[in-house]
Design a protein around this motif. Structure first.
Motif, PDB file in Angstrom:
ATOM      1  N   LEU A 168       0.836  -1.197   0.000  1.00  0.00           N
ATOM      2  CA  LEU A 168       0.000   0.000   0.000  1.00  0.00           C
ATOM      3  C   LEU A 168       0.868   1.244   0.000  1.00  0.00           C
ATOM      4  O   LEU A 168       0.678   2.167  -0.796  1.00  0.00           O
ATOM      5  N   CYS A 169       1.872   1.270   0.895  1.00  0.00           N
ATOM      6  CA  CYS A 169       2.785   2.421   0.966  1.00  0.00           C
ATOM      7  C   CYS A 169       3.466   2.626  -0.376  1.00  0.00           C
ATOM      8  O   CYS A 169       3.564   3.753  -0.872  1.00  0.00           O
ATOM      9  N   ALA A 170       3.945   1.526  -0.972  1.00  0.00           N
ATOM     10  CA  ALA A 170       4.664   1.639  -2.247  1.00  0.00           C
ATOM     11  C   ALA A 170       3.745   2.208  -3.327  1.00  0.00           C
ATOM     12  O   ALA A 170       4.149   3.071  -4.109  1.00  0.00           O
ATOM     13  N   LEU A 208       1.115   4.164  -2.897  1.00  0.00           N
ATOM     14  CA  LEU A 208       0.871   5.578  -2.641  1.00  0.00           C
ATOM     15  C   LEU A 208       2.036   6.422  -3.126  1.00  0.00           C
ATOM     16  O   LEU A 208       1.848   7.476  -3.727  1.00  0.00           O
ATOM     17  N   VAL A 209       3.266   5.932  -2.871  1.00  0.00           N
ATOM     18  CA  VAL A 209       4.433   6.694  -3.327  1.00  0.00           C
ATOM     19  C   VAL A 209       4.447   6.757  -4.852  1.00  0.00           C
ATOM     20  O   VAL A 209       4.695   7.804  -5.435  1.00  0.00           O
ATOM     21  N   ARG A 210       4.157   5.627  -5.505  1.00  0.00           N
ATOM     22  CA  ARG A 210       4.146   5.621  -6.972  1.00  0.00           C
ATOM     23  C   ARG A 210       3.148   6.599  -7.541  1.00  0.00           C
ATOM     24  O   ARG A 210       3.405   7.226  -8.569  1.00  0.00           O
ATOM     25  N   GLN A 211       1.995   6.731  -6.877  1.00  0.00           N
ATOM     26  CA  GLN A 211       0.989   7.643  -7.412  1.00  0.00           C
ATOM     27  C   GLN A 211       1.360   9.099  -7.236  1.00  0.00           C
ATOM     28  O   GLN A 211       0.728   9.969  -7.811  1.00  0.00           O
ATOM     29  N   CYS A 212       2.367   9.386  -6.412  1.00  0.00           N
ATOM     30  CA  CYS A 212       2.771  10.776  -6.212  1.00  0.00           C
ATOM     31  C   CYS A 212       3.973  11.155  -7.049  1.00  0.00           C
ATOM     32  O   CYS A 212       4.607  12.172  -6.802  1.00  0.00           O
ATOM     33  N   LEU A 213       4.344  10.324  -8.016  1.00  0.00           N
ATOM     34  CA  LEU A 213       5.533  10.660  -8.795  1.00  0.00           C
ATOM     35  C   LEU A 213       5.179  11.610  -9.926  1.00  0.00           C
ATOM     36  O   LEU A 213       4.033  11.734 -10.316  1.00  0.00           O
TER      37      LEU A 213
END
Lengths: 198, 70
Positions: free
Chosen positions: B23-25, B27-32
């Motif tokens: 989930l964390c990964a 979320l980070v991917r969607q903020c790139l």
């Protein structure tokens, strides 16, 4: 007869036992296997065991080494592989942790945060999502994470949007699982935010 | 013996570590930023077929995919 037993016992208990933190260099050849093989089939070459395919672990040097060797890996790439650096700061779940050469052996879980690799004057920063860091006694640090991005690849407007969205979800969440997911969203986005502004 | 450490909130809500990490990964991917974001999201796409076995016989396979099927 019994005197020999006590002598034997005493000799064994007074021998210094090696600590698990003083690791010797790992072997590349499984010597007991090779000897047993030679007894059974002296003319055949012994097959290789998994041990011979692995790179041997370096011995723990007695003096503190000057550089730390870092292996920073993500599922699809070796970001940093065996690079000699001065210091690495990792976002451990207990807080930001700096690792210098000669650091005590540690295994920590990482929380979403900024990791930076310092070598001389240059610093490379990455945002890592979550993972683990293993620091070995022989100054090798292995950092394994699910997703890592250099800070300049992160879009701050998306971060703000995500933060607002998850804060709103957190207040409207009903089940425990939804609350946990929203909380995770808020945590990740606020650390992303802090990473971009800090 | 009491529990060894404070249980993280996601564990007490019934989530496993792998789910949390993924989930964390995500979320980070969607903020790139743009080219990296599409690369990262396409890298993580999966496509597989799953079939359950009942009494030793495979049932009808179910395809699970992130890419649109024709």
């Amino acid at each position: 007869m019994f005197r020999r037993v006590t002598v034997g016992l005493l000799a064994r208990t007074t021998e210094a036992r090696p600590f698990s933190t003083d690791l010797q260099a790992a072997q590349t050849v499984d010597s007991t296997f090779v000897e047993a093989w030679k007894k059974v089939g002296p003319n055949l070459d012994p097959p290789k065991t998994p041990l011979s395919f692995m790179r041997p672990r370096l011995p723990t040097p007695s003096a503190i080494p000057s550089k730390l060797s870092v292996n920073f890996v993500i599922p699809y790439a070796y970001e940093v592989s065996g690079k000699e650096v001065d210091m690495v700061t990792i976002p451990a779940s207990t807080g930001q942790m700096g690792v210098l050469p000669g650091h005590v052996s540690t295994i920590t879980e990482l929380k979403p945060g900024v990791q930076s690799v310092h070598e001389g004057n240059e610093v490379t920063k990455y945002f890592v999502s979550s993972g683990f860091a293993f620091i070995h006694a022989n100054s090798i640090a292995d950092i394994v994470v699910a997703e890592a991005a250099p800070l300049d690849q992160i879009d701050s407007s998306l971060v703000q949007k995500g933060l607002a969205e998850f804060t709103q979800k957190l207040s409207s969440a009903s089940t425990d699982l939804e609350k946990a997911e929203a909380q995770i969203g808020v945590d990740v986005h606020s650390s992303l935010n802090a990473a971009l502004t800090g | 013996m009491a529990s060894n450490a404070a249980v993280p909130f996601w564990r007490s809500a019934g989530m496993t570590y792998i789910t949390y990490s993924n989930l964390c990964a995500n979320l980070v991917r969607q903020c790139l930023k743009e080219p990296y974001k599409t690369e990262a999201l396409s890298r993580e796409k999966v496509h597989f077929s799953l079939s359950k076995f009942v009494d030793g016989n495979p049932q009808k396979p179910v395809i699970r995919s992130d890419s649109p099927t024709e």
